[in-house]
Design a protein around this motif. Structure first.
Motif, PDB file in Angstrom:
ATOM      1  N   ARG A 180      49.814 -41.492 -83.510  1.00  0.00           N
ATOM      2  CA  ARG A 180      48.960 -40.367 -83.891  1.00  0.00           C
ATOM      3  C   ARG A 180      48.140 -40.653 -85.151  1.00  0.00           C
ATOM      4  O   ARG A 180      47.129 -40.013 -85.392  1.00  0.00           O
ATOM      5  CB  ARG A 180      49.816 -39.107 -84.119  1.00  0.00           C
ATOM      6  CG  ARG A 180      50.552 -38.633 -82.879  1.00  0.00           C
ATOM      7  CD  ARG A 180      49.606 -38.312 -81.742  1.00  0.00           C
ATOM      8  NE  ARG A 180      50.313 -37.751 -80.601  1.00  0.00           N
ATOM      9  CZ  ARG A 180      50.235 -38.229 -79.360  1.00  0.00           C
ATOM     10  NH1 ARG A 180      49.497 -39.293 -79.100  1.00  0.00           N
ATOM     11  NH2 ARG A 180      50.891 -37.651 -78.383  1.00  0.00           N
ATOM     12  N   VAL A 181      48.612 -41.573 -85.970  1.00  0.00           N
ATOM     13  CA  VAL A 181      47.879 -41.922 -87.185  1.00  0.00           C
ATOM     14  C   VAL A 181      47.248 -43.300 -86.981  1.00  0.00           C
ATOM     15  O   VAL A 181      47.957 -44.278 -86.725  1.00  0.00           O
ATOM     16  CB  VAL A 181      48.828 -41.956 -88.407  1.00  0.00           C
ATOM     17  CG1 VAL A 181      48.068 -42.416 -89.639  1.00  0.00           C
ATOM     18  CG2 VAL A 181      49.446 -40.598 -88.629  1.00  0.00           C
ATOM     19  N   HIS A 182      45.936 -43.334 -87.047  1.00  0.00           N
ATOM     20  CA  HIS A 182      45.272 -44.619 -86.805  1.00  0.00           C
ATOM     21  C   HIS A 182      44.933 -45.266 -88.141  1.00  0.00           C
ATOM     22  O   HIS A 182      43.837 -45.121 -88.651  1.00  0.00           O
ATOM     23  CB  HIS A 182      44.013 -44.406 -85.964  1.00  0.00           C
ATOM     24  CG  HIS A 182      44.315 -43.721 -84.678  1.00  0.00           C
ATOM     25  ND1 HIS A 182      44.785 -44.393 -83.565  1.00  0.00           N
ATOM     26  CD2 HIS A 182      44.295 -42.410 -84.332  1.00  0.00           C
ATOM     27  CE1 HIS A 182      45.006 -43.535 -82.593  1.00  0.00           C
ATOM     28  NE2 HIS A 182      44.717 -42.319 -83.031  1.00  0.00           N
ATOM     29  N   SER A 183      45.925 -45.967 -88.690  1.00  0.00           N
ATOM     30  CA  SER A 183      45.688 -46.623 -89.970  1.00  0.00           C
ATOM     31  C   SER A 183      46.065 -48.093 -89.853  1.00  0.00           C
ATOM     32  O   SER A 183      46.584 -48.538 -88.832  1.00  0.00           O
ATOM     33  CB  SER A 183      46.528 -45.956 -91.059  1.00  0.00           C
ATOM     34  OG  SER A 183      47.889 -46.164 -90.783  1.00  0.00           O
ATOM     35  N   TRP A 237      55.817 -42.336 -82.751  1.00  0.00           N
ATOM     36  CA  TRP A 237      54.924 -41.165 -82.765  1.00  0.00           C
ATOM     37  C   TRP A 237      53.919 -41.299 -83.901  1.00  0.00           C
ATOM     38  O   TRP A 237      52.727 -41.062 -83.724  1.00  0.00           O
ATOM     39  CB  TRP A 237      55.759 -39.890 -82.916  1.00  0.00           C
ATOM     40  CG  TRP A 237      54.948 -38.642 -82.804  1.00  0.00           C
ATOM     41  CD1 TRP A 237      54.233 -38.240 -81.709  1.00  0.00           C
ATOM     42  CD2 TRP A 237      54.758 -37.643 -83.809  1.00  0.00           C
ATOM     43  NE1 TRP A 237      53.620 -37.063 -81.965  1.00  0.00           N
ATOM     44  CE2 TRP A 237      53.917 -36.652 -83.243  1.00  0.00           C
ATOM     45  CE3 TRP A 237      55.219 -37.473 -85.113  1.00  0.00           C
ATOM     46  CZ2 TRP A 237      53.524 -35.525 -83.951  1.00  0.00           C
ATOM     47  CZ3 TRP A 237      54.829 -36.341 -85.805  1.00  0.00           C
ATOM     48  CH2 TRP A 237      53.984 -35.386 -85.235  1.00  0.00           C
ATOM     49  N   TYR A 238      54.423 -41.694 -85.053  1.00  0.00           N
ATOM     50  CA  TYR A 238      53.537 -41.846 -86.212  1.00  0.00           C
ATOM     51  C   TYR A 238      52.425 -42.857 -85.922  1.00  0.00           C
ATOM     52  O   TYR A 238      51.245 -42.569 -86.117  1.00  0.00           O
ATOM     53  CB  TYR A 238      54.356 -42.281 -87.431  1.00  0.00           C
ATOM     54  CG  TYR A 238      53.542 -42.424 -88.692  1.00  0.00           C
ATOM     55  CD1 TYR A 238      53.437 -41.385 -89.603  1.00  0.00           C
ATOM     56  CD2 TYR A 238      52.869 -43.612 -88.987  1.00  0.00           C
ATOM     57  CE1 TYR A 238      52.692 -41.506 -90.760  1.00  0.00           C
ATOM     58  CE2 TYR A 238      52.113 -43.751 -90.131  1.00  0.00           C
ATOM     59  CZ  TYR A 238      52.030 -42.695 -91.019  1.00  0.00           C
ATOM     60  OH  TYR A 238      51.291 -42.817 -92.158  1.00  0.00           O
TER      61      TYR A 238
END
Lengths: 281, 292
Positions: B113-116, B109-110
């Motif tokens: 949802r987080v585009h890093s 999920w991380y």
């Protein structure tokens, strides 16, 4: 929202990544380094460059070079056989014949049985048949080879069949109907309509069978055992080099690196080849 | 025209009937090895390698010579400590699958949802780890497990999490791509923190993927031989595949009677479970293939 989640990384990402580092990343990098070292335990490693690789390939008993082509041949042949058979079975089992559910249940069953258990189960059967001709499974490399093909086909046929069946069922009915209205016979429909639509399933199944073939260990160990170097695939040969020959740990690690490169390369090439043939729905 | 159509139907019907018969025969041949194993588990060990296909029947001349009742089971259980192996296999599989599902769904999920760079790196590593053969890491992994005292049924869970993460993150991430982000956003605007959002909004949506990932990981861990063999402290803990392989002993002589009996004990629970949850297992495999 992204920002809010981002600062929670110690909870969401850290546990998985810590375990991933312990279970995969550190052993991988360390293993890579050790393949260039001379060592018996992990504390006495001395950098020796490519010596281990030379040792693996120039081994007078040539077990590694034998294992290389033996594994490649096994993997290629089992991929072709398993995919042809499972695709055929899948095509026949989507016609809705009586007993379809029972047949699918039966064909899938061997997948749940572990490799060690399967290997022993088949060793008894195969040796029982071979005994009538005065040979055993380890008499020469080809008995072991065909036994492995037989066992792996028996095991994996059902798994690939399930994937092909779900692929076949997702092909829109209208396509086949349109083809038959245009005058295509059953074979032409299969060849020019269904097979192109099935390419995603074929990609997955060939990927799975090729990599399973290369990585095969358990069945090999239980079926032919450790004492017949002629019938050993690469995974088992590497294991024996590590734990069966003193002073060969470095060469074992070098073999493992070569093995790893081959498997990764094949996986990449295979994905490229079959992906490029997939059609858009 | 109408006549032609009914002819066609009849010929398809006949063909399908023949196919049914052919497949029935093949199915019988398919389960025949399992049947032979069951029969042999009740035979005297000398007759297993010599005459594996002979089926002793009561009243037959073979019966008194070959049939040994449950003797093989008794010796096998005594030699392998099978009940304990079963418990260890069960504990390791259940715990590992639970931990893998929880941790990897959160990670997936991380990274979705987080585009890093962290997200991209994690995902790429997970894909890579799925292809790398176990032999590449087995030596160093077993050393690390020893040093960190992960050689117990609880410790090995950490290693399974690390090794199973690739497939699980991949499965969850694939499913999440198609999940709408709007509900999560509105929950967070309403004041849910990411943890609560995950557990009350995302987790229920992921349910089908939990089931299929659990099945794929459980099939792997339950049957895995080499990893636990190299990692676990074998004097204390053996899983079922290790116990079976241990029957071979050091000198290559195998008590085939005990072996057959243990194979039966190893296979029967799996088949019973399979026949009960067949629907889930088959759809788990399909889901895994679609993502693959």
């Amino acid at each position: 929202m992204e920002k809010a989640i981002k600062k929670w990384w110690p909870l969401f990402v850290l546990p998985t990544m810590a375990a991933f580092a312990i279970g995969f990343l550190v052993p991988f990098v360390w293993g890579l380094y050790l393949s260039f070292c001379n060592f018996t335990t992990i504390n006495d490693a001395v950098f020796t460059g490519l010596e281990n690789y030379v040792m693996a390939f120039t081994d007078p008993s040539s077990v590694f070079t034998h294992a290389l082509w033996y594994t490649a041949l096994f993997s290629a042949l089992s991929t072709v056989i398993i995919n042809l058979l499972s695709l055929t079975v899948a095509i026949l089992l989507v016609r809705g014949i009586r007993g379809t559910n029972i047949f699918r249940t039966v064909f899938f069953m061997p997948n749940l049985i572990g490799g060690i258990v399967l290997g022993w189960l088949w060793q008894v059967l195969i040796n029982g048949v071979l005994e009538k001709y005065g040979v055993t499974i380890v008499t020469n490399e080809w008995y072991g080879f065909w036994s492995l093909i037989l066992v792996m086909t028996w095991q994996q046929l059902g798994y690939m069949m399930i994937i092909y069946i779900s692929g076949l069922q997702s092909i829109p009915e209208e396509l086949s109907e349109a083809a038959s209205i245009d005058g295509a016979n059953a074979w032409q429909t299969l060849r020019h309509v269904k097979l192109p639509m099935l390419m995603p399933s074929i990609t997955i199944c060939t990927f799975l069978t090729i990599t399973n073939g290369f990585k095969l260990f358990d069945q090999n160990l239980a079926l032919v055992g450790q004492n017949s170097p002629n019938s050993q695939l690469m995974a088992l040969d590497i294991y024996n080099t590590f734990y069966g020959r003193t002073g060969w740990a470095g060469a074992g690690q070098a073999k493992a690196v070569v093995f790893c490169i081959i498997v990764v390369a094949i996986a990449l090439i295979q994905q490229k080849l079959t992906h490029s043939r997939e059609v858009q729905q | 025209m109408a006549n032609e159509k009914s002819n066609l139907k009849r010929s398809t019907r006949v063909a399908n009937g023949i196919l049914s018969v052919v497949f029935s025969v093949i199915s019988l041949a398919y389960v025949y090895p399992l049947f032979i194993m069951l029969v042999n588990s009740f035979k005297k060990k000398a007759y297993i390698s010599r005459a594996p296909f002979t089926i002793p029947l009561p009243g037959d001349a073979n019966w008194t010579r070959m049939f040994v009742g449950t003797d093989n089971y008794a010796t096998g259980i005594q030699k392998t400590e099978f009940p304990m192996a079963f418990v260890y296999s069960l504990v390791i599989t259940v715990l590992s699958v639970f931990v893998i599902l929880l941790c990897c769904s959160m990670t997936a999920w991380y990274i979705n949802r987080v585009h890093s760079k962290l997200s991209k790196g994690v995902y790429a590593l997970c894909l890579f780890s799925m292809v790398v053969p176990f032999q590449m890491v087995m030596f160093t992994l077993s050393k690390i497990a020893n040093v960190l005292h992960l050689n117990t049924p609880l410790g090995i869970v950490v290693i399974y999490l690390g090794f199973g993460a690739g497939l699980a993150v991949f499965m969850f991430a694939g499913y999440m791509k198609s999940c709408p982000i709007a509900i999560e956003e509105s929950a967070m605007i309403d004041g849910c923190n990411p943890v609560r959002t995950f557990f009350s909004i995302v987790l229920p949506v992921l349910q089908p993927t939990y089931v299929s990932t659990a099945i794929l990981e459980a099939m792997w861990i339950w049957n895995d031989y080499l990893l636990p063999y190299l990692v676990l402290d074998l004097k204390k803990y053996k899983t079922i595949p290790i116990a079976v392989q241990y029957l071979k002993g050091g000198y290559g002589s195998v008590d085939m009677g005990a072996m057959m009996a243990m194979l039966v004990l190893a296979i029967v629970p799996i088949i019973v479970l399979y026949l009960c949850c067949q629907k889930y297992i088959v759809s788990g495999v399909m889901a895994g293939a679609v993502k693959g």
